[in-house]
Design a protein around this motif. Structure first.
Motif, short mmCIF file in Angstrom:
data_model
loop_
_atom_site.label_atom_id
_atom_site.label_comp_id
_atom_site.label_asym_id
_atom_site.label_seq_id
_atom_site.Cartn_x
_atom_site.Cartn_y
_atom_site.Cartn_z
N ARG A 1 97.53 -40.76 49.55
CA ARG A 1 97.66 -39.29 49.65
C ARG A 1 97.07 -38.57 48.43
O ARG A 1 96.84 -37.37 48.46
CB ARG A 1 99.11 -38.87 49.89
CG ARG A 1 100.01 -39.02 48.70
CD ARG A 1 101.28 -38.21 48.89
NE ARG A 1 102.28 -38.64 47.93
CZ ARG A 1 103.27 -37.89 47.53
NH1 ARG A 1 103.43 -36.68 48.02
NH2 ARG A 1 104.13 -38.35 46.66
N HIS A 2 96.83 -39.33 47.34
CA HIS A 2 96.25 -38.69 46.16
C HIS A 2 94.71 -38.66 46.20
O HIS A 2 94.09 -38.03 45.35
CB HIS A 2 96.69 -39.41 44.89
CG HIS A 2 98.18 -39.50 44.73
ND1 HIS A 2 98.99 -38.39 44.80
CD2 HIS A 2 99.00 -40.55 44.52
CE1 HIS A 2 100.24 -38.77 44.64
NE2 HIS A 2 100.28 -40.07 44.47
N LEU A 3 94.15 -39.37 47.17
CA LEU A 3 92.68 -39.50 47.17
C LEU A 3 91.99 -38.14 47.33
O LEU A 3 90.93 -37.90 46.77
CB LEU A 3 92.23 -40.44 48.29
CG LEU A 3 92.65 -41.91 48.08
CD1 LEU A 3 92.31 -42.75 49.29
CD2 LEU A 3 92.00 -42.47 46.82
N LYS A 4 92.64 -37.28 48.08
CA LYS A 4 92.07 -35.96 48.36
C LYS A 4 91.81 -35.20 47.04
O LYS A 4 90.73 -34.65 46.84
CB LYS A 4 93.06 -35.19 49.24
CG LYS A 4 92.54 -33.91 49.82
CD LYS A 4 93.41 -33.42 50.98
CE LYS A 4 94.89 -33.22 50.67
NZ LYS A 4 95.25 -32.07 49.83
N ASP A 5 92.79 -35.20 46.16
CA ASP A 5 92.66 -34.39 44.95
C ASP A 5 92.31 -35.17 43.70
O ASP A 5 91.87 -34.60 42.70
CB ASP A 5 93.99 -33.67 44.66
CG ASP A 5 94.35 -32.72 45.77
OD1 ASP A 5 93.41 -32.17 46.37
OD2 ASP A 5 95.56 -32.55 46.04
N ARG A 6 92.60 -36.44 43.68
CA ARG A 6 92.42 -37.16 42.42
C ARG A 6 91.80 -38.56 42.58
O ARG A 6 92.19 -39.49 41.87
CB ARG A 6 93.73 -37.21 41.63
CG ARG A 6 95.00 -37.38 42.43
CD ARG A 6 96.26 -37.19 41.57
NE ARG A 6 96.83 -35.87 41.72
CZ ARG A 6 96.80 -34.94 40.78
NH1 ARG A 6 96.24 -35.16 39.63
NH2 ARG A 6 97.34 -33.75 41.00
N ALA A 7 90.82 -38.66 43.46
CA ALA A 7 90.17 -39.96 43.68
C ALA A 7 89.59 -40.52 42.39
O ALA A 7 89.64 -41.73 42.14
CB ALA A 7 89.08 -39.81 44.73
N ASP A 8 89.06 -39.65 41.54
CA ASP A 8 88.38 -40.13 40.32
C ASP A 8 89.27 -40.12 39.09
O ASP A 8 88.83 -40.39 37.98
CB ASP A 8 87.13 -39.28 40.05
CG ASP A 8 86.15 -39.43 41.21
OD1 ASP A 8 86.12 -40.53 41.81
OD2 ASP A 8 85.45 -38.44 41.52
N GLN A 9 90.51 -39.77 39.30
CA GLN A 9 91.45 -39.77 38.17
C GLN A 9 91.99 -41.19 37.96
O GLN A 9 92.16 -41.94 38.91
CB GLN A 9 92.59 -38.81 38.51
CG GLN A 9 93.67 -38.72 37.44
CD GLN A 9 94.98 -38.22 38.04
OE1 GLN A 9 95.03 -37.13 38.61
NE2 GLN A 9 96.04 -39.01 37.90
N ASN A 10 92.28 -41.53 36.71
CA ASN A 10 92.87 -42.84 36.46
C ASN A 10 94.21 -42.98 37.18
O ASN A 10 95.03 -42.07 37.16
CB ASN A 10 93.13 -43.04 34.96
CG ASN A 10 91.86 -43.41 34.23
OD1 ASN A 10 90.87 -43.79 34.86
ND2 ASN A 10 91.89 -43.32 32.91
N ALA A 11 94.40 -44.16 37.78
CA ALA A 11 95.69 -44.46 38.41
C ALA A 11 96.38 -45.58 37.64
O ALA A 11 97.52 -45.45 37.22
CB ALA A 11 95.46 -44.88 39.86
N LEU A 12 95.64 -46.66 37.42
CA LEU A 12 96.21 -47.81 36.73
C LEU A 12 95.36 -48.10 35.49
O LEU A 12 94.14 -48.28 35.59
CB LEU A 12 96.20 -49.02 37.67
CG LEU A 12 96.79 -50.32 37.14
CD1 LEU A 12 98.30 -50.20 36.92
CD2 LEU A 12 96.51 -51.47 38.12
#
Ligand code: PRX
Length: 632
Positions: A61-72
């Motif tokens: 669900r985060h891909l829409k707004d933060r696909a390029d943001q660090n997750a891990l």
């Protein structure tokens, strides 16, 4: 703005309305038809009829707004590597793992046991399991073959995911040998073992059973594995924890309720916003790792740091350097780690720019005042103690500064969190203690909030009998912790009422350690108690009666035997459970009816008065313990 008192009152008096609101923090595939079905009390069924998916909420669900943001953000000071995964990359990796698991026949409801060091593949495996509706069971990498075998037998996993080795303080800790031995010992054999090869240790493969994960995942870069929509009550994971009996309990967690409570805690307790970075120094083998390395931060759209290594290697500034580098806003650690840092040069703390950090959260064991004061002075940030358990999934006692700013009191984890109707009871009469500063058992009245354990895996009766029947005349959940509440409603935790000890924040059952020591051919009988320790909070201390006392007749013989016994514990349970000392006596202090007087032994070890000893069978037994303790 609501005061915390009003917020809390609403959660207790109108739990359905309260948790209905909190449920908006996550995505539902189909809406629930009932917020709480409590018809099978004390079992709760939160969000009945709703379907959702934990991996969808943590990743997709985060891909829409933060696909390029660090997750891990994976940092290993053990192998000197740092790798970051954006949400898009995490999505790819999780789907690869999910595809591999599915190809091995893993489906909804199947168990997957994860026995891994702190490497990204462990996170991928957890998320992949919940993506396809499989139930993960992470076993702490510090546990050895017998501990692992008992968990394999209880969880009956179809597949085990593991790695060649972990590393600690620069020393390789091989996993594969222990895993093979555990599978040999277990009755329930997994059909497949997926191995991640880090190139650290030998990884002998059993043909037909063991597979190299990298080979299976190669070429799967674009694979799409859709999320399996599951009912809110579908188990997301089990996590084994120790209690009074030797057999560990599989704490079973649901999907919908867990997500809601963890997501709510990120907001109300940890005051975190999407896009920020969270750093929990725990291990994925413990509940803090589940809730606050993996699920909490990801549910909240944050980057999470997964750290493999020690707090003081290469030097005591390592954690603070990560806070500076990744602009960590919330950090979660354990008092033991702070006590380790306290012994180092405080200059390490002023060397880095820590301006991003809003608070340090500490949990897992009592936070002593000098430690709290030291880190508070050094960081100049709120130090927020929080008390909870594997069973509870999220903090029970702390302060919720995201709702209303409140002061902490050093020595107290805080006040009851929303949803937790915390009370104190007299353990022998069952009387509720309502006055200030009265000591009782900390208990929670139902209905328990979402995210709390659902049951003991495959053993509803054990859940009810263990947790709900220990306080006379009361149908309340017992935490098995002693506590008092002061005039302002702040609780103080005074230790366990059962045979659980807490070594450096690691929860261990003394009975498990006793069973392991007893398996040594020379040992006739043994008592293990937890003894206060300046650094680790508590350490395990063992007093053993030998079948042939002459085997420990000289100090040298005794030392040799002590070493042998420790090795047995290391091999069976893992070094984490190794007693600090094994001492030899000819008799253990018992009551006339044969009950071991563990509390008296513990008191003597801590230099306290052992209390009423009128029922002791032979007072010389306690004298032997005293002599040994005073002589050492
Ligand atoms: O005795 C309490 C202690 O740790 C136990 C739970 O351990 P575990 O299941 O591993 O869960 C840890 C989750 C943080 C409790 O029964 N404990 C935990 N937090 C605190 C604590 N004791 C004192 N203060 C705390 N903040």
């Amino acid at each position: 703005m609501l005061s915390y008192a009003e917020f809390y009152r609403r959660s207790i008096e109108q739990p359905e309305a309260f948790w209905d609101e909190q449920a908006r923090l996550i995505d539902w595939h189909t809406p629930y038809t009932q917020v709480l079905d409590y018809s099978r009390a004390p079992f709760t069924h939160w969000y009945a009829g709703g379907t959702t998916n934990l991996c969808h909420n943590a990743v997709d669900r985060h891909l829409k707004d933060r696909a390029d943001q660090n997750a891990l953000i994976w940092v290993s000071t053990e192998v000197d590597r740092e790798v970051t995964y954006t949400y898009a990359q995490l999505h790819t990796e999780v789907q690869k793992m999910a595809a591999v698991l599915k190809a091995q026949g893993v489906g909804k409801g199947d168990r997957v046991l994860i026995y891994m060091p702190m490497i990204p593949e462990a996170a991928f495996a957890m998320l992949a399991c919940v993506r396809i509706g499989a139930i993960h069971s992470v076993v702490f990498g510090g546990f050895a073959s017998v501990s692992l075998a008992s968990r394999i037998d209880d969880a009956q996993p179809k597949v085990i995911v593991s790695a060649d080795a972990g590393s600690r303080g620069g020393k390789v800790v091989p996993y594969k040998g222990l895993l093979d031995e555990a599978i040999n010992l277990a009755q329930s054999k997994p059909s497949k073992v997926l191995m991640v090869n880090r190139g650290l240790a030998e990884m002998p493969m059993t043909a037909g059973r063991d597979e190299d994960y990298a080979l299976l995942a190669a070429g799967l870069a674009g694979v799409a594995v859709p999320c399996e929509w599951v009912e809110a009550a579908h188990p997301s994971y089990t996590l084994y924890t120790s209690g009074t009996t030797g057999r560990p309990k599989g704490v079973q967690r649901d999907t919908g309720g867990y997500m809601v409570n963890v997501a709510a805690s990120m907001k109300h307790i940890f005051m975190c916003n999407p896009g920020e970075t969270y750093f929990s120094t725990s291990d994925i083998g413990w509940v803090v790792g589940h809730s606050y390395i993996i699920y909490g931060p990801l549910l909240n759209g944050m980057a999470t740091i997964m750290y493999e290594g020690l707090p003081i290697r290469p030097d005591a500034g390592i954690w603070w350097s990560l806070v500076e580098k990744y602009k960590v806003t919330a950090m979660f650690s354990a008092p033991t780690a702070v006590r380790v840092l306290k012994k180092q040069d405080p200059a390490y703390l002023s060397k880095y720019d820590l301006s991003s950090l809003r608070a340090l959260f500490l949990s897992g064991e009592p936070l002593d005042e000098p430690t709290a004061q030291w880190i508070s002075d050094a960081l100049k940030r709120p130090i927020i103690d929080n008390y909870w358990q594997t069973e509870t999934g999220a903090p029970v006692l702390t302060i919720a500064n995201g709702v209303e700013q409140k002061a902490s009191k050093f020595g107290s984890p805080g006040i009851p969190m929303y949803g937790f109707n915390v009370k104190l009871f007299n353990e022998s009469t069952g009387e509720e203690l309502t006055g200030a500063n009265e000591k009782g058992v900390v208990a929670i009245e139902g209905p328990l909030p979402p995210g709390f354990m659902q049951t003991v895996w495959r053993d509803d009766a054990r859940y009810v009998n263990t947790y709900w029947k220990s306080i006379p005349g009361r149908q309340v959940y017992s935490t098995f912790d002693w506590g008092i509440r002061d005039q302002d409603g702040y609780y103080f935790i005074l230790g366990r009422t059962d045979d659980v000890i807490n070594v450096a924040g690691h929860r261990l059952g003394t009975r498990e350690i006793e069973e392991s020591i007893s398996s040594h051919a020379q040992v006739a009988e043994v008592a293990v108690v937890g003894v206060a320790d300046q650094l680790k909070g508590q350490v395990a201390m063992a007093f053993a009666v030998l079948k042939d006392p002459s085997k420990a007749a000289t100090p040298n013989d005794a030392l040799k035997l002590e070493g042998e016994i420790m090795k047995v514990v290391d091999e069976q349970l893992g070094a984490v459970a190794r007693p600090a000392r094994v001492r030899f006596v000819t008799l253990l202090p018992k009551t006339r009816s044969g009950k071991l007087l563990r509390r008296a032994i513990q008191a003597v070890c801590e230099g306290r008065d052992p209390g009423d000893l009128t029922t002791i069978e032979d007072p010389t037994a306690l004298q032997q313990v005293k002599d040994l303790v005073q002589g050492s």
